[in-house]
Write a protein that holds these residues in place. Structure first.
Motif, PDB file in Angstrom:
ATOM      1  N   ASP A 109      78.359  33.662 -13.557  1.00  0.00           N
ATOM      2  CA  ASP A 109      77.199  32.990 -12.960  1.00  0.00           C
ATOM      3  C   ASP A 109      75.898  33.666 -13.370  1.00  0.00           C
ATOM      4  O   ASP A 109      74.921  32.989 -13.728  1.00  0.00           O
ATOM      5  N   ARG A 110      75.876  35.003 -13.318  1.00  0.00           N
ATOM      6  CA  ARG A 110      74.663  35.733 -13.688  1.00  0.00           C
ATOM      7  C   ARG A 110      74.366  35.592 -15.181  1.00  0.00           C
ATOM      8  O   ARG A 110      73.204  35.489 -15.583  1.00  0.00           O
ATOM      9  N   ALA A 111      75.406  35.591 -16.014  1.00  0.00           N
ATOM     10  CA  ALA A 111      75.203  35.480 -17.456  1.00  0.00           C
ATOM     11  C   ALA A 111      74.600  34.125 -17.827  1.00  0.00           C
ATOM     12  O   ALA A 111      73.774  34.035 -18.748  1.00  0.00           O
ATOM     13  N   GLN A 112      74.994  33.078 -17.131  1.00  0.00           N
ATOM     14  CA  GLN A 112      74.429  31.751 -17.404  1.00  0.00           C
ATOM     15  C   GLN A 112      72.923  31.739 -17.168  1.00  0.00           C
ATOM     16  O   GLN A 112      72.159  31.170 -17.959  1.00  0.00           O
ATOM     17  N   VAL A 113      72.490  32.398 -16.109  1.00  0.00           N
ATOM     18  CA  VAL A 113      71.057  32.471 -15.797  1.00  0.00           C
ATOM     19  C   VAL A 113      70.315  33.216 -16.904  1.00  0.00           C
ATOM     20  O   VAL A 113      69.279  32.753 -17.412  1.00  0.00           O
ATOM     21  N   SER A 114      70.851  34.368 -17.316  1.00  0.00           N
ATOM     22  CA  SER A 114      70.191  35.170 -18.353  1.00  0.00           C
ATOM     23  C   SER A 114      70.171  34.449 -19.694  1.00  0.00           C
ATOM     24  O   SER A 114      69.173  34.507 -20.429  1.00  0.00           O
ATOM     25  N   ILE A 123      70.106  31.220 -20.235  1.00  0.00           N
ATOM     26  CA  ILE A 123      69.085  30.167 -20.187  1.00  0.00           C
ATOM     27  C   ILE A 123      67.709  30.772 -20.432  1.00  0.00           C
ATOM     28  O   ILE A 123      66.927  30.266 -21.250  1.00  0.00           O
ATOM     29  N   LEU A 124      67.420  31.861 -19.747  1.00  0.00           N
ATOM     30  CA  LEU A 124      66.115  32.510 -19.865  1.00  0.00           C
ATOM     31  C   LEU A 124      65.874  33.005 -21.294  1.00  0.00           C
ATOM     32  O   LEU A 124      64.814  32.769 -21.887  1.00  0.00           O
ATOM     33  N   ILE A 125      66.869  33.673 -21.874  1.00  0.00           N
ATOM     34  CA  ILE A 125      66.735  34.230 -23.219  1.00  0.00           C
ATOM     35  C   ILE A 125      66.700  33.121 -24.266  1.00  0.00           C
ATOM     36  O   ILE A 125      65.877  33.144 -25.193  1.00  0.00           O
ATOM     37  N   GLY A 126      67.587  32.136 -24.132  1.00  0.00           N
ATOM     38  CA  GLY A 126      67.658  31.068 -25.120  1.00  0.00           C
ATOM     39  C   GLY A 126      66.385  30.246 -25.185  1.00  0.00           C
ATOM     40  O   GLY A 126      65.859  29.981 -26.283  1.00  0.00           O
ATOM     41  N   VAL A 127      65.882  29.834 -24.030  1.00  0.00           N
ATOM     42  CA  VAL A 127      64.656  29.029 -24.012  1.00  0.00           C
ATOM     43  C   VAL A 127      63.482  29.828 -24.569  1.00  0.00           C
ATOM     44  O   VAL A 127      62.666  29.310 -25.348  1.00  0.00           O
ATOM     45  N   SER A 128      63.400  31.103 -24.206  1.00  0.00           N
ATOM     46  CA  SER A 128      62.297  31.941 -24.677  1.00  0.00           C
ATOM     47  C   SER A 128      62.335  32.123 -26.189  1.00  0.00           C
ATOM     48  O   SER A 128      61.296  32.044 -26.866  1.00  0.00           O
ATOM     49  N   MET A 129      63.517  32.355 -26.753  1.00  0.00           N
ATOM     50  CA  MET A 129      63.614  32.553 -28.201  1.00  0.00           C
ATOM     51  C   MET A 129      63.312  31.271 -28.967  1.00  0.00           C
ATOM     52  O   MET A 129      62.617  31.298 -29.989  1.00  0.00           O
ATOM     53  N   VAL A 130      63.811  30.133 -28.494  1.00  0.00           N
ATOM     54  CA  VAL A 130      63.539  28.859 -29.172  1.00  0.00           C
ATOM     55  C   VAL A 130      62.041  28.564 -29.170  1.00  0.00           C
ATOM     56  O   VAL A 130      61.449  28.196 -30.203  1.00  0.00           O
ATOM     57  N   ILE A 156      66.576  28.395  -8.929  1.00  0.00           N
ATOM     58  CA  ILE A 156      67.361  27.248  -8.464  1.00  0.00           C
ATOM     59  C   ILE A 156      68.163  26.729  -9.653  1.00  0.00           C
ATOM     60  O   ILE A 156      67.583  26.439 -10.708  1.00  0.00           O
ATOM     61  N   PRO A 157      69.473  26.616  -9.546  1.00  0.00           N
ATOM     62  CA  PRO A 157      70.270  26.095 -10.670  1.00  0.00           C
ATOM     63  C   PRO A 157      69.825  24.685 -11.049  1.00  0.00           C
ATOM     64  O   PRO A 157      69.438  23.893 -10.179  1.00  0.00           O
ATOM     65  N   PRO A 158      69.878  24.359 -12.344  1.00  0.00           N
ATOM     66  CA  PRO A 158      69.410  23.029 -12.773  1.00  0.00           C
ATOM     67  C   PRO A 158      70.227  21.887 -12.200  1.00  0.00           C
ATOM     68  O   PRO A 158      69.716  20.776 -12.037  1.00  0.00           O
ATOM     69  N   ASN A 159      71.509  22.130 -11.879  1.00  0.00           N
ATOM     70  CA  ASN A 159      72.333  21.052 -11.323  1.00  0.00           C
ATOM     71  C   ASN A 159      72.079  20.830  -9.839  1.00  0.00           C
ATOM     72  O   ASN A 159      72.567  19.859  -9.269  1.00  0.00           O
ATOM     73  N   VAL A 160      71.317  21.714  -9.210  1.00  0.00           N
ATOM     74  CA  VAL A 160      70.980  21.573  -7.792  1.00  0.00           C
ATOM     75  C   VAL A 160      69.648  20.852  -7.631  1.00  0.00           C
ATOM     76  O   VAL A 160      69.518  19.902  -6.858  1.00  0.00           O
ATOM     77  N   VAL A 164      65.709  41.824 -18.675  1.00  0.00           N
ATOM     78  CA  VAL A 164      66.106  42.643 -17.529  1.00  0.00           C
ATOM     79  C   VAL A 164      64.896  42.917 -16.645  1.00  0.00           C
ATOM     80  O   VAL A 164      64.948  42.786 -15.411  1.00  0.00           O
ATOM     81  N   VAL A 165      63.780  43.290 -17.266  1.00  0.00           N
ATOM     82  CA  VAL A 165      62.566  43.588 -16.509  1.00  0.00           C
ATOM     83  C   VAL A 165      61.982  42.324 -15.883  1.00  0.00           C
ATOM     84  O   VAL A 165      61.577  42.326 -14.714  1.00  0.00           O
ATOM     85  N   ILE A 166      61.948  41.249 -16.661  1.00  0.00           N
ATOM     86  CA  ILE A 166      61.380  40.000 -16.157  1.00  0.00           C
ATOM     87  C   ILE A 166      62.200  39.469 -14.984  1.00  0.00           C
ATOM     88  O   ILE A 166      61.650  38.920 -14.010  1.00  0.00           O
ATOM     89  N   GLU A 167      63.520  39.599 -15.058  1.00  0.00           N
ATOM     90  CA  GLU A 167      64.361  39.161 -13.937  1.00  0.00           C
ATOM     91  C   GLU A 167      64.020  39.931 -12.669  1.00  0.00           C
ATOM     92  O   GLU A 167      64.039  39.360 -11.569  1.00  0.00           O
ATOM     93  N   ARG A 168      63.686  41.206 -12.814  1.00  0.00           N
ATOM     94  CA  ARG A 168      63.315  42.007 -11.653  1.00  0.00           C
ATOM     95  C   ARG A 168      61.955  41.585 -11.116  1.00  0.00           C
ATOM     96  O   ARG A 168      61.754  41.494  -9.891  1.00  0.00           O
ATOM     97  N   VAL A 169      61.011  41.305 -12.019  1.00  0.00           N
ATOM     98  CA  VAL A 169      59.662  40.915 -11.599  1.00  0.00           C
ATOM     99  C   VAL A 169      59.692  39.595 -10.839  1.00  0.00           C
ATOM    100  O   VAL A 169      59.040  39.438  -9.794  1.00  0.00           O
ATOM    101  N   PHE A 170      60.475  38.626 -11.337  1.00  0.00           N
ATOM    102  CA  PHE A 170      60.499  37.288 -10.738  1.00  0.00           C
ATOM    103  C   PHE A 170      61.687  37.083  -9.799  1.00  0.00           C
ATOM    104  O   PHE A 170      61.937  35.959  -9.357  1.00  0.00           O
ATOM    105  N   LEU A 171      62.423  38.145  -9.505  1.00  0.00           N
ATOM    106  CA  LEU A 171      63.576  38.082  -8.589  1.00  0.00           C
ATOM    107  C   LEU A 171      64.571  37.009  -9.035  1.00  0.00           C
ATOM    108  O   LEU A 171      65.024  36.183  -8.233  1.00  0.00           O
ATOM    109  N   ILE A 172      64.895  37.024 -10.319  1.00  0.00           N
ATOM    110  CA  ILE A 172      65.845  36.068 -10.887  1.00  0.00           C
ATOM    111  C   ILE A 172      67.234  36.696 -10.864  1.00  0.00           C
ATOM    112  O   ILE A 172      67.421  37.803 -11.361  1.00  0.00           O
ATOM    113  N   PRO A 173      68.228  36.014 -10.309  1.00  0.00           N
ATOM    114  CA  PRO A 173      69.570  36.600 -10.199  1.00  0.00           C
ATOM    115  C   PRO A 173      70.354  36.514 -11.510  1.00  0.00           C
ATOM    116  O   PRO A 173      71.359  35.811 -11.618  1.00  0.00           O
ATOM    117  N   GLY A 174      69.879  37.225 -12.523  1.00  0.00           N
ATOM    118  CA  GLY A 174      70.540  37.224 -13.814  1.00  0.00           C
ATOM    119  C   GLY A 174      71.397  38.460 -14.018  1.00  0.00           C
ATOM    120  O   GLY A 174      71.601  39.274 -13.110  1.00  0.00           O
TER     121      GLY A 174
END
Length: 316
Positions: A94-99, A101-108, A169-173, A256-266
């Motif tokens: 579950d946590r890896a899916q969040v990370s 998404i964040l990494i993939g969208v940012s790199m693209v 918030i998960p995209p499917n929710v 890792v740092v950004i997840e901490r700043v924005f309280l993202i459960p990655g």
């Protein structure tokens, strides 16, 4: 030829994975303290400690523990968390899916911005707009992603109130809530990565434009854009491809740092929490997965490098 190159790269990849797993396992086992006693606390009885040690397998020989851990990684069984006694596999997935998404969208987004901007800055390097792009990329490189995240939250969440400051918030929710909470962390990561990649794309294009074959193409009547498209981009892609692979791995650290700043459960947040709780099983598994990701990126970059440049393939 291609199959031999792939086999050689795959062998190096597997050897690197094996060495990395052994180093991670041994380094974490060198930390003082019994994991079971740490998990139960100083007031735990010897019977409780022995029972938990047997449950976790930490009372077995090191070689047995290592083989069981590696076997679990290969089968998708990551073991039990020392802190919560929960199965780590669904938690990490579950946590890896969040990370991802964040990494993939940012790199693209970084590539979609950096490639055209870098090419434009190279083609117009002696003009004002090209100089402005170069200056903007230099400013982006100088600002750390965590500072960019704090500034974005201050402006767009606290002062303007346009976007939520943190959470996930998960995209499917809730697709709308997901996109709202994705915007600021993605911008914080993309700004730095796009700036770095823009500089490298610009340098690569400028170097190619100075080559003899480009001057020959221009002399034959081709425009700069045509000469680049027909002859230059393939050569310029090699250094950019290398830097993209390196930046993709550094993007993991930034996430890792950004997840901490924005309280993202990655995955990064889970790693920091596991270190704080001395959750040995979770730490070694997450670190190993990050190593697998890094080595996989390097493998794909090396393979693409050889597919693009036949000279490297022949020398291999």
């Amino acid at each position: 030829m291609i199959l031999r190159v792939i086999a050689r790269l795959a062998l190096r990849f597997l050897v690197s994975l094996l060495l990395a797993s052994a180093v991670i396992f041994l380094l974490l086992r060198a930390i003082p303290g019994d994991p079971a006693r740490v998990a139960l606390g100083v007031t735990a009885t010897e019977e409780a400690v022995a029972e938990l040690s047997a449950q976790l397998g930490t009372d077995r020989p090191l070689i047995t523990q290592y083989l069981e851990w590696v076997g679990g990684l290969l089968t998708g069984d990551f073991g039990l968390s020392l802190a919560s006694r929960q199965d780590l596999t669904p938690l990490i997935v579950d946590r890896a899916q969040v990370s991802l998404i964040l990494i993939g969208v940012s790199m693209v987004l970084s590539l979609l911005i950096a490639v055209p901007m870098g090419m434009w800055a190279a083609r117009r390097s002696r003009r004002l707009d090209g100089s402005l792009i170069t200056a903007a990329s230099q400013i982006g490189i100088a600002i750390p992603s965590f500072l960019a995240g704090v500034l974005l939250v201050t402006v767009f969440s606290v002062q303007l109130g346009w976007l939520p400051a943190n959470g996930w918030i998960p995209p499917n929710v809730d697709a709308g809530g997901f996109l709202q909470r994705l915007i600021l962390p993605v911008i914080a990561l993309t700004a730095v990565q796009a700036a770095i990649l823009t500089r490298y794309v610009r340098s690569a294009i400028l170097e190619v434009m100075d080559q003899d074959f480009m001057r020959t193409a221009r002399a034959s009547g081709a425009s700069v854009a045509q000469a680049l498209r027909r002859h230059g981009l393939r050569n310029a892609a090699l250094p950019v491809l290398t830097v993209t692979g390196l930046q993709l791995t550094t993007l993991v650290v930034g996430a890792v740092v950004i997840e901490r700043v924005f309280l993202i459960p990655g995955l990064g947040t889970m790693l920091l929490d596991s270190v704080a709780n001395r959750d040995l099983t979770a730490v070694q598994t997450i670190v190993m997965l990050l190593v697998v990701f890094t080595l996989t990126v390097n493998f794909l970059v090396d393979l693409a490098y050889r597919l693009i440049d036949p000279r490297i393939r022949r020398s291999a």
